[in-house]
Design a protein around this motif. Structure first.
Motif, PDB file in Angstrom:
ATOM      1  N   ASP A   1     -21.558 -23.932 -58.361  1.00 10.67           N
ATOM      2  CA  ASP A   1     -22.827 -23.550 -57.751  1.00 10.67           C
ATOM      3  C   ASP A   1     -23.811 -24.716 -57.725  1.00 10.67           C
ATOM      4  OD1 ASP A   1     -21.953 -20.927 -57.382  1.00 10.67           O
ATOM      5  OD2 ASP A   1     -22.693 -20.298 -59.347  1.00 10.67           O
ATOM      6  N   SER A   2     -23.682 -25.638 -58.674  1.00 12.76           N
ATOM      7  CA  SER A   2     -24.627 -26.752 -58.734  1.00 12.76           C
ATOM      8  C   SER A   2     -23.889 -28.082 -58.634  1.00 12.76           C
ATOM      9  CB  SER A   2     -25.447 -26.712 -60.027  1.00 12.76           C
ATOM     10  OG  SER A   2     -24.722 -27.241 -61.106  1.00 12.76           O
TER      11      SER A   2
ATOM     12  N   GLU B   1     -18.768 -28.485 -44.055  1.00 12.65           N
ATOM     13  CA  GLU B   1     -18.520 -29.263 -45.257  1.00 12.65           C
ATOM     14  C   GLU B   1     -18.863 -30.722 -45.017  1.00 12.65           C
ATOM     15  OE1 GLU B   1     -14.485 -28.771 -46.514  1.00 12.65           O
ATOM     16  OE2 GLU B   1     -14.710 -26.632 -46.857  1.00 12.65           O
ATOM     17  N   SER B   2     -19.274 -31.381 -46.071  1.00  9.14           N
ATOM     18  CA  SER B   2     -19.517 -32.819 -46.013  1.00  9.14           C
ATOM     19  C   SER B   2     -19.224 -33.409 -47.380  1.00  9.14           C
ATOM     20  CB  SER B   2     -20.964 -33.110 -45.603  1.00  9.14           C
ATOM     21  OG  SER B   2     -21.853 -32.587 -46.564  1.00  9.14           O
ATOM     22  N   VAL B   3     -18.898 -34.688 -47.396  1.00 10.88           N
ATOM     23  CA  VAL B   3     -18.608 -35.346 -48.659  1.00 10.88           C
ATOM     24  C   VAL B   3     -19.931 -35.658 -49.350  1.00 10.88           C
ATOM     25  CG1 VAL B   3     -17.587 -37.368 -49.757  1.00 10.88           C
ATOM     26  CG2 VAL B   3     -16.440 -36.294 -47.802  1.00 10.88           C
TER      27      VAL B   3
ATOM     28  N   VAL C   1     -17.184 -32.350 -52.483  1.00 10.53           N
ATOM     29  CA  VAL C   1     -17.494 -31.944 -51.117  1.00 10.53           C
ATOM     30  C   VAL C   1     -18.537 -30.833 -51.173  1.00 10.53           C
ATOM     31  CG1 VAL C   1     -16.540 -30.893 -49.014  1.00 10.53           C
ATOM     32  CG2 VAL C   1     -15.177 -32.549 -50.312  1.00 10.53           C
ATOM     33  N   THR C   2     -19.568 -30.975 -50.365  1.00  6.08           N
ATOM     34  CA  THR C   2     -20.567 -29.917 -50.216  1.00  6.08           C
ATOM     35  C   THR C   2     -20.015 -28.893 -49.239  1.00  6.08           C
ATOM     36  OG1 THR C   2     -22.346 -31.507 -50.552  1.00  6.08           O
ATOM     37  CG2 THR C   2     -22.946 -29.398 -49.559  1.00  6.08           C
ATOM     38  N   VAL C   3     -19.992 -27.635 -49.651  1.00  7.47           N
ATOM     39  CA  VAL C   3     -19.473 -26.548 -48.840  1.00  7.47           C
ATOM     40  C   VAL C   3     -20.655 -25.646 -48.485  1.00  7.47           C
ATOM     41  CG1 VAL C   3     -17.852 -24.620 -48.763  1.00  7.47           C
ATOM     42  CG2 VAL C   3     -17.303 -26.657 -50.113  1.00  7.47           C
ATOM     43  N   ALA C   4     -20.953 -25.576 -47.198  1.00  2.84           N
ATOM     44  CA  ALA C   4     -22.089 -24.772 -46.735  1.00  2.84           C
ATOM     45  C   ALA C   4     -21.644 -23.852 -45.604  1.00  2.84           C
ATOM     46  CB  ALA C   4     -23.225 -25.678 -46.279  1.00  2.84           C
ATOM     47  N   PRO C   5     -20.953 -22.757 -45.934  1.00  5.30           N
ATOM     48  CA  PRO C   5     -20.511 -21.848 -44.879  1.00  5.30           C
ATOM     49  C   PRO C   5     -21.689 -21.171 -44.201  1.00  5.30           C
ATOM     50  CG  PRO C   5     -19.906 -21.005 -47.051  1.00  5.30           C
ATOM     51  CD  PRO C   5     -20.582 -22.321 -47.261  1.00  5.30           C
TER      52      PRO C   5
ATOM     53  N   ALA D   1     -26.922 -20.681 -50.350  1.00  3.98           N
ATOM     54  CA  ALA D   1     -26.996 -22.041 -50.893  1.00  3.98           C
ATOM     55  C   ALA D   1     -25.609 -22.683 -50.800  1.00  3.98           C
ATOM     56  CB  ALA D   1     -27.455 -21.999 -52.347  1.00  3.98           C
ATOM     57  N   PRO D   2     -25.568 -23.988 -50.736  1.00  2.00           N
ATOM     58  CA  PRO D   2     -24.265 -24.644 -50.694  1.00  2.00           C
ATOM     59  C   PRO D   2     -23.552 -24.558 -52.036  1.00  2.00           C
ATOM     60  CG  PRO D   2     -25.988 -26.285 -50.870  1.00  2.00           C
ATOM     61  CD  PRO D   2     -26.664 -24.952 -50.705  1.00  2.00           C
ATOM     62  N   ARG D   3     -22.254 -24.760 -52.006  1.00  4.86           N
ATOM     63  CA  ARG D   3     -21.434 -24.888 -53.213  1.00  4.86           C
ATOM     64  C   ARG D   3     -20.836 -26.283 -53.178  1.00  4.86           C
ATOM     65  NH1 ARG D   3     -20.142 -20.975 -56.418  1.00  4.86           N
ATOM     66  NH2 ARG D   3     -17.988 -21.570 -56.666  1.00  4.86           N
ATOM     67  N   TYR D   4     -20.275 -26.692 -54.287  1.00 11.55           N
ATOM     68  CA  TYR D   4     -19.747 -28.051 -54.399  1.00 11.55           C
ATOM     69  C   TYR D   4     -18.326 -27.985 -54.929  1.00 11.55           C
ATOM     70  CZ  TYR D   4     -24.608 -28.925 -53.709  1.00 11.55           C
ATOM     71  OH  TYR D   4     -25.871 -28.928 -53.169  1.00 11.55           O
TER      72      TYR D   4
END
Length: 140
Positions: A50-51, A12-14, A25-29, A34-37
């Motif tokens: 999703d976007s 995760e990153s802000v 927060v960008t969530v990229a497991p 694709a990442p989620r927010y």
């Protein structure tokens, strides 16, 4: 003050920080396509999108109505603060929901998609005014 669970974890990153401890927060497991927010704010359960555009619009709605909580509204309920804010805010809120795109919102309101886009731009502008005004008054 931030909630302890709002601290980014691994993957995760802000993405964007706002005033009043509100952020996306960008969530990229690992293994995700694709990442989620995730939208985060004090006293808010957090919502994932999703976007990034939907997450940022959700944040704009949040500031437009001076905050709201989703708890207790159910899967398709709408917080009372949004209902009371008016048609443009309700349209913007609906646009952030997984079940709704601009065409769905336009159909719901009996409007053209261009009118819905104008509603959304109005909400974005008001939210920016709220944030700028808060900063001018020293709110961090």
């Amino acid at each position: 003050m931030s909630r302890p669970e709002s601290v980014p974890r691994d993957g995760e990153s802000v993405h964007r920080e706002y005033i009043l401890d509100v952020r996306i927060v960008t969530v990229a497991p690992d293994g995700a396509d694709a990442p989620r927010y995730r939208f985060e704010a004090p006293q808010h359960r957090g919502e994932e999108f999703d976007s990034v555009a939907d997450a940022e619009l959700y944040a704009d709605v949040y500031f437009d109505v001076n905050g709201f909580q989703e708890d207790g509204t159910g899967d398709r309920g709408v917080p009372p603060e949004i209902i009371q804010a008016g048609r443009d805010t309700l349209a913007a809120y609906f646009r952030t929901q997984r079940y709704a795109d601009t065409a769905w919102v336009a159909s719901f309101f009996g409007k053209e998609p261009g009118q819905i886009e104008r509603y959304i731009e109005t909400v974005r502008a008001r939210a920016e005014e709220v944030r700028e005004g808060a900063v001018e008054r020293g709110v961090a």
